[in-house]
Motif scaffolding. Structure first.
Motif, PDB file in Angstrom:
ATOM      1  N   ALA A 127      18.744 112.526  34.074  1.00 16.75           N
ATOM      2  CA  ALA A 127      19.282 112.871  35.395  1.00 16.75           C
ATOM      3  C   ALA A 127      18.812 111.877  36.453  1.00 16.75           C
ATOM      4  O   ALA A 127      19.579 111.468  37.337  1.00 16.75           O
ATOM      5  CB  ALA A 127      18.855 114.283  35.778  1.00 16.75           C
ATOM      6  N   VAL A 128      17.549 111.478  36.369  1.00 17.65           N
ATOM      7  CA  VAL A 128      17.003 110.504  37.320  1.00 17.65           C
ATOM      8  C   VAL A 128      17.698 109.155  37.151  1.00 17.65           C
ATOM      9  O   VAL A 128      18.042 108.485  38.132  1.00 17.65           O
ATOM     10  CB  VAL A 128      15.479 110.375  37.115  1.00 17.65           C
ATOM     11  N   GLN A 129      17.926 108.743  35.913  1.00 22.22           N
ATOM     12  CA  GLN A 129      18.626 107.475  35.682  1.00 22.22           C
ATOM     13  C   GLN A 129      20.053 107.530  36.215  1.00 22.22           C
ATOM     14  O   GLN A 129      20.545 106.558  36.809  1.00 22.22           O
ATOM     15  CB  GLN A 129      18.625 107.163  34.187  1.00 22.22           C
ATOM     16  N   ALA A 130      20.724 108.671  36.027  1.00 20.85           N
ATOM     17  CA  ALA A 130      22.081 108.829  36.564  1.00 20.85           C
ATOM     18  C   ALA A 130      22.082 108.770  38.086  1.00 20.85           C
ATOM     19  O   ALA A 130      22.924 108.099  38.702  1.00 20.85           O
ATOM     20  CB  ALA A 130      22.678 110.152  36.079  1.00 20.85           C
ATOM     21  N   ALA A 131      21.128 109.466  38.711  1.00 17.94           N
ATOM     22  CA  ALA A 131      21.047 109.462  40.172  1.00 17.94           C
ATOM     23  C   ALA A 131      20.757 108.069  40.704  1.00 17.94           C
ATOM     24  O   ALA A 131      21.286 107.667  41.755  1.00 17.94           O
ATOM     25  CB  ALA A 131      19.964 110.442  40.632  1.00 17.94           C
ATOM     26  N   ASP A 132      19.913 107.333  39.992  1.00 14.68           N
ATOM     27  CA  ASP A 132      19.580 105.977  40.417  1.00 14.68           C
ATOM     28  C   ASP A 132      20.813 105.089  40.405  1.00 14.68           C
ATOM     29  O   ASP A 132      21.014 104.254  41.287  1.00 14.68           O
ATOM     30  CB  ASP A 132      18.497 105.416  39.495  1.00 14.68           C
ATOM     31  N   ARG A 133      21.672 105.273  39.409  1.00 12.32           N
ATOM     32  CA  ARG A 133      22.908 104.475  39.335  1.00 12.32           C
ATOM     33  C   ARG A 133      23.942 104.930  40.360  1.00 12.32           C
ATOM     34  O   ARG A 133      24.650 104.107  40.949  1.00 12.32           O
ATOM     35  CB  ARG A 133      23.507 104.575  37.930  1.00 12.32           C
ATOM     36  N   LEU A 134      24.018 106.225  40.566  1.00 13.43           N
ATOM     37  CA  LEU A 134      25.013 106.753  41.495  1.00 13.43           C
ATOM     38  C   LEU A 134      24.628 106.523  42.946  1.00 13.43           C
ATOM     39  O   LEU A 134      25.483 106.274  43.796  1.00 13.43           O
ATOM     40  CB  LEU A 134      25.197 108.256  41.255  1.00 13.43           C
ATOM     41  N   GLY A 135      23.308 106.633  43.236  1.00 10.65           N
ATOM     42  CA  GLY A 135      22.868 106.610  44.625  1.00 10.65           C
ATOM     43  C   GLY A 135      23.253 107.913  45.311  1.00 10.65           C
ATOM     44  O   GLY A 135      23.866 108.803  44.718  1.00 10.65           O
ATOM     45  N   LEU A 136      22.886 108.023  46.574  1.00 10.12           N
ATOM     46  CA  LEU A 136      23.263 109.206  47.349  1.00 10.12           C
ATOM     47  C   LEU A 136      24.583 108.941  48.080  1.00 10.12           C
ATOM     48  O   LEU A 136      24.860 107.790  48.430  1.00 10.12           O
ATOM     49  CB  LEU A 136      22.154 109.540  48.357  1.00 10.12           C
ATOM     50  N   PRO A 137      25.437 109.935  48.276  1.00 13.89           N
ATOM     51  CA  PRO A 137      25.171 111.367  48.073  1.00 13.89           C
ATOM     52  C   PRO A 137      25.445 111.880  46.656  1.00 13.89           C
ATOM     53  O   PRO A 137      25.012 112.962  46.304  1.00 13.89           O
ATOM     54  CB  PRO A 137      26.116 112.022  49.075  1.00 13.89           C
ATOM     55  N   GLU A 138      26.203 111.111  45.823  1.00 13.19           N
ATOM     56  CA  GLU A 138      26.595 111.651  44.521  1.00 13.19           C
ATOM     57  C   GLU A 138      25.396 111.954  43.628  1.00 13.19           C
ATOM     58  O   GLU A 138      25.449 112.867  42.790  1.00 13.19           O
ATOM     59  CB  GLU A 138      27.529 110.663  43.808  1.00 13.19           C
ATOM     60  N   GLY A 139      24.293 111.194  43.818  1.00 12.78           N
ATOM     61  CA  GLY A 139      23.124 111.392  42.981  1.00 12.78           C
ATOM     62  C   GLY A 139      22.519 112.780  43.112  1.00 12.78           C
ATOM     63  O   GLY A 139      21.733 113.202  42.252  1.00 12.78           O
TER      64      GLY A 139
END
Length: 429
Positions: free
Chosen positions: A302-314
C-alpha cells in the motif's frame, strides 16, 4: 529582474537563521564549526522551504567564503569544474548542491577529490533520506544533518521581519495586518517558510492601497486569494504535526478505526505523504507484527502504491492499510525481542561465538577447532537437530516471547515451545 521576497530575505549570518536552533543555535554543531573556522562538508535534508539554502547562505556570510549554488540534476560537470577552479584560486568555496540525491556517478567522481582536498566545501540539500538515496562515497565524506519543519511561531517571526525590513523586505509598503492573520498564514504553510514569504509578497503587491487610510489591508481572505493554505485543524502552534503522528500510531495500536482515519486525513491534508508512509511501516511491524504478518506485507504494498500515486489518490491504499492494521490482532513481540537482544549486546554479553558455528572455510580452522562439531540440520530427520547456537554466557537466553492474539503467531508459539523443549531449554514462564 526582481528576486522573490524569500530569496531577498535569505540570512547573511547564523543569527538570522529562522528555526533549526538544534544545529545553528549557541553551542550547537554548525555554529561551533563556523566559530572554529573548521567547516566540513555536510548534507542537509528535510522538507522544502525549511532552511537548507538559508543555512548555506548564513554559513557563507559568517565565514566570508564565496557561495555557489548548483543543482545536481540540471547543472553539468563543466559547471562543477568552474566551481572547483574558483576554489583552487581562492582557497575554498562553498558549493550548495541542491537535489544532491540525483548526483550521477560522473559528477560524483569529479567532485570527490575536491572534497578531500578542501577546495570545495559541499553543502548538499535534499528532501530524500540520504542514508538511502545518496551514495556511500558522498556520505562518508560529509556530516548529515536532519532539518525539521518550522514551527508557526518561527514563521511568524520571519514574516514580521520581512514586513519591517526596508532594504530587502516589504518595509516600504504601508501594510496593515493583524497578528492573528499572520498566524493563519504561518500555520497554513505547514513549516514551509519560503511558501509563506512568497504568499505574503503576492498579497501585498496585488492589494491596492486603501483610499481612506492609505494602508494595504491584508486580511485572511486576501491571503487565501493569494494562495495561502488553511492551517490543519488543531494546528494552532506549529507543533501539532508531531502530535498528530503520535495520535495516528496510538489510534491504530488501540484499534480505533475512526480515530486513525481522522488522523490520516489530517496528515494527508497537510501533504505530508512521507511521514504517513514511514509511520505506517513502523506500525505494521511494531504494533501488529507477528499477529498478522500478511497485513504487514500488504502495508508495504500500500505504501509503495501511494508513493507512486502521490496525493490525493494515494489516500486510497493508505486508508485500506489503516483499516486492516486497526482491525488486526496486535503483537509487539518482535520489537520486544530485538530490544532485549540489543540490551545484552550493549551490556557486552555473548561475545564468544561457539566454536561449532565459527567459519571453517580457511586453512588451519580445523586445528583451531572451528566448525568441526557442527551438525548440519538438513542431514537429520525433520531438518532439525538439537545443538547450541548462543554463546555460553547467554546460552539459555530467550528474547522472543510469543503472543497468541492471531493465528500466525499462535502457530509460531507452538513451534517455538516445541523446539525449546526439544533443545532442553526451559520454557520462559
Amino acid at each position: 529582474m526582481v528576486e522573490p521576497l524569500a530569496y531577498r530575505m535569505r540570512p547573511t549570518n547564523l543569527d538570522e537563521v529562522v528555526g533549526q536552533q538544534d544545529l545553528v543555535g549557541p553551542g550547537k554543531i554548525i555554529r561551533r564549526m563556523v566559530q572554529a573556522k573548521r567547516l566540513s562538508s555536510m548534507i542537509l535534508y528535510g522538507p522544502p522551504g525549511i532552511g537548507k539554502t538559508s543555512i548555506a547562505s548564513a554559513i557563507a556570510g559568517s565565514t566570508k567564503y564565496h557561495l555557489r549554488i548548483l543543482n545536481a540534476a540540471t547543472d553539468t560537470k563543466k559547471d562543477l569544474q568552474i566551481v572547483a577552479e574558483e576554489g583552487k584560486m581562492s582557497g575554498s568555496v562553498i558549493l550548495l548542491l541542491d537535489e544532491i540525491h540525483r548526483l550521477d556517478k560522473t559528477k560524483q567522481d569529479f567532485l570527490l577529490p575536491h572534497l578531500e582536498s578542501g577546495c570545495i566545501i559541499l553543502i548538499g540539500a535534499t528532501t530524500e533520506n540520504p542514508y538511502i538515496n545518496i551514495s556511500p562515497a558522498i556520505r562518508s565524506r560529509t556530516q548529515i544533518f536532519a532539518l525539521h519543519p518550522l514551527a508557526g511561531t518561527d514563521i511568524v517571526r520571519a514574516l514580521k521581519r520581512a514586513l519591517t525590513d526596508k532594504q530587502k523586505g516589504l518595509g516600504d509598503y504601508p501594510v496593515a495586518i493583524q497578528d492573528d492573520t499572520l498566524a493563519i498564514l504561518a500555520n497554513g504553510a505547514h513549516g514551509d517558510l519560503r511558501s509563506a514569504l512568497n504568499t505574503l509578497e503576492l498579497a501585498v503587491l496585488s492589494t491596492p492601497v486603501d483610499a481612506q487610510d492609505k494602508k494595504i489591508h491584508i486580511t485572511e481572505q486576501v491571503l487565501v486569494d493569494s494562495g495561502a493554505r488553511p492551517p490543519i485543524a488543531g494546528d494552532k502552534n506549529g507543533d501539532a504535526h508531531y502530535d498528530t503522528i503520535s495520535a495516528f500510531q496510538k489510534s491504530i495500536r488501540g484499534s480505533d478505526v475512526n480515530a486513525a482515519l481522522h488522523y490520516l486525513a489530517v496528515l494527508a491534508a497537510s501533504g505530508d505523504l512521507p511521514a504517513i508512509m514511514r509511520r505506517l511501516l513502523v506500525i505494521a511491524y511494531e504494533d501488529v507484527g507477528m499477529a498478522n504478518l500478511p497485513a504487514a506485507a500488504r502495508t508495504v504494498a500500500a505504501v509503495q502504491a501511494a508513493d507512486r500515486l502521490g496525493l490525493p489518490e494515494g489516500r486510497i491504499p493508505l486508508a485500506d492499510a489503516v483499516i486492516e492494521l486497526c482491525l488486526s490482532p496486535k503483537s509487539n513481540s518482535g520489537i520486544k525481542g530485538i530490544d532485549a537482544a540489543l540490551a545484552d549486546v550493549n551490556a557486552g554479553k555473548g561475545q564468544q561465538i561457539p566454536d561449532t558455528l565459527r567459519d571453517a572455510h580457511y586453512q588451519g580452522a580445523k586445528e583451531l577447532g572451528h566448525g568441526t562439531d557442527y551438525k548440519f540440520p538438513h542431514d537429520y530427520p525433520g531438518d532439525w537437530v538439537a545443538q547450541q547456537y548462543l554463546p555460553d554466557d547467554i546460552r539459555t537466553a530467550q528474547y522472543y516471547e510469543p503472543k497468541e492474539n492471531g493465528k500466525y503467531e499462535s502457530a509460531f508459539a507452538v513451534q517455538y515451545q516445541r523446539l525449546q523443549k526439544a533443545n532442553h531449554y526451559p520454557a520462559k514462564s
